[in-house]
Design a protein around this motif. Structure first.
Motif, PDB file in Angstrom:
ATOM      1  N   GLU A 269     -15.215 -13.080  12.562  1.00  0.00           N
ATOM      2  CA  GLU A 269     -14.311 -12.059  12.028  1.00  0.00           C
ATOM      3  C   GLU A 269     -13.425 -11.449  13.114  1.00  0.00           C
ATOM      4  OE1 GLU A 269     -14.908  -7.703  10.117  1.00  0.00           O
ATOM      5  OE2 GLU A 269     -16.044  -9.291   9.120  1.00  0.00           O
TER       6      GLU A 269
ATOM      7  N   LEU B 217     -14.721 -11.786   4.938  1.00  0.00           N
ATOM      8  CA  LEU B 217     -14.999 -13.181   5.270  1.00  0.00           C
ATOM      9  C   LEU B 217     -16.183 -13.618   4.410  1.00  0.00           C
ATOM     10  CD1 LEU B 217     -13.989 -15.339   7.255  1.00  0.00           C
ATOM     11  CD2 LEU B 217     -15.680 -14.527   8.885  1.00  0.00           C
TER      12      LEU B 217
ATOM     13  N   TRP C  58     -19.313 -15.452   3.213  1.00  0.00           N
ATOM     14  CA  TRP C  58     -20.414 -16.151   3.887  1.00  0.00           C
ATOM     15  C   TRP C  58     -21.262 -16.954   2.919  1.00  0.00           C
ATOM     16  CZ3 TRP C  58     -21.118 -16.460   9.057  1.00  0.00           C
ATOM     17  CH2 TRP C  58     -20.344 -15.602   9.850  1.00  0.00           C
TER      18      TRP C  58
ATOM     19  N   HIS D 288     -19.536 -18.943   7.416  1.00  0.00           N
ATOM     20  CA  HIS D 288     -18.557 -18.528   6.390  1.00  0.00           C
ATOM     21  C   HIS D 288     -18.038 -19.760   5.650  1.00  0.00           C
ATOM     22  CE1 HIS D 288     -15.005 -19.770   8.702  1.00  0.00           C
ATOM     23  NE2 HIS D 288     -15.595 -19.231   9.770  1.00  0.00           N
TER      24      HIS D 288
ATOM     25  N   ALA E 286     -10.925 -16.212   4.054  1.00  0.00           N
ATOM     26  CA  ALA E 286     -11.119 -14.761   4.172  1.00  0.00           C
ATOM     27  C   ALA E 286      -9.955 -14.044   3.496  1.00  0.00           C
ATOM     28  CB  ALA E 286     -11.184 -14.352   5.636  1.00  0.00           C
TER      29      ALA E 286
END
Length: 199
Positions: free
Chosen positions: A108, A126, A128, A135, A139
């Motif tokens: 991130e 983001l 996951w 991830h 995002a």
């Protein structure tokens, strides 16, 4: 008692009976008014009842108008609140950009560093995968200002980060708010934000 007019037989093929008048003669709407005019005088009780009835009718009429006005006002307030909520949702969508094709090794903070030059970032979401603990390769970056999101969209699409060309676009639910977004964009054109013109 029925009488027949003797000359009537000569004037008409069927005899017309003449009926004797019983009771008073009442004048119709087109009759000559030779006698007393107007309605009969009301008694004191009738006059009082009429006054009460008029007062009640007026009160009900005023109540009805007030209820209609109150309902119209409430509907207008509800419409205004709905429009304000739609505008807020549209503005929130305008502040978000989708970032796809992200290298699975990136974190991130790397995404934040790449997108921070365009404006203050409110949030980075983001996505996951709980199984792989990595991830999913995309995002959402949410900026404080819609202009920052627009700049990031224009400047970052196709840029290479972590060995992959990222894809930057609008969220998939953006078309639902597009009419409101278009309206906001038109309104924004009316305001000149160029600092040079500020005196």
């Amino acid at each position: 008692m029925v009488f027949l007019d003797p000359d009537f037989q000569r004037r008409s093929p069927s005899p017309m009976p003449i009926v004797e008048q019983k009771g008073p003669v009442l004048a119709g709407p087109g009759a000559r008014k030779d006698g007393p005019q107007g309605l009969p005088k009301l008694t004191e009780a009738q006059s009082e009842a009429l006054t009460k009835a008029k007062k009640y009718a007026m009160e009900q009429s005023i109540k009805s108008v007030l209820v209609k006005q109150t309902l119209a006002h409430q509907q207008q307030q509800m419409t205004n609140l709905q429009m304000a909520a739609q505008r807020q949702r549209a503005l929130a969508l305008m502040c978000r950009v989708y970032v796809g094709s992200i290298n699975f090794e990136l974190r991130e903070d790397t995404i934040k560093q790449a997108f921070l030059p365009f404006g203050p970032i409110k949030n980075i979401n983001l996505s996951w995968d709980p199984v792989t603990m990595k991830h999913k390769g995309f995002a959402f970056v949410e900026y404080e200002l819609p202009e920052a999101a627009q700049l990031a969209l224009e400047q970052m699409n196709g840029v290479m980060i972590g060995g992959r060309n990222i894809k930057v676009g609008r969220p998939s639910n953006m078309p639902q708010a597009q009419p409101i977004i278009d309206q906001i964009m038109e309104e924004a054109k009316q305001y000149n934000r160029d600092r040079k013109s500020v005196v």
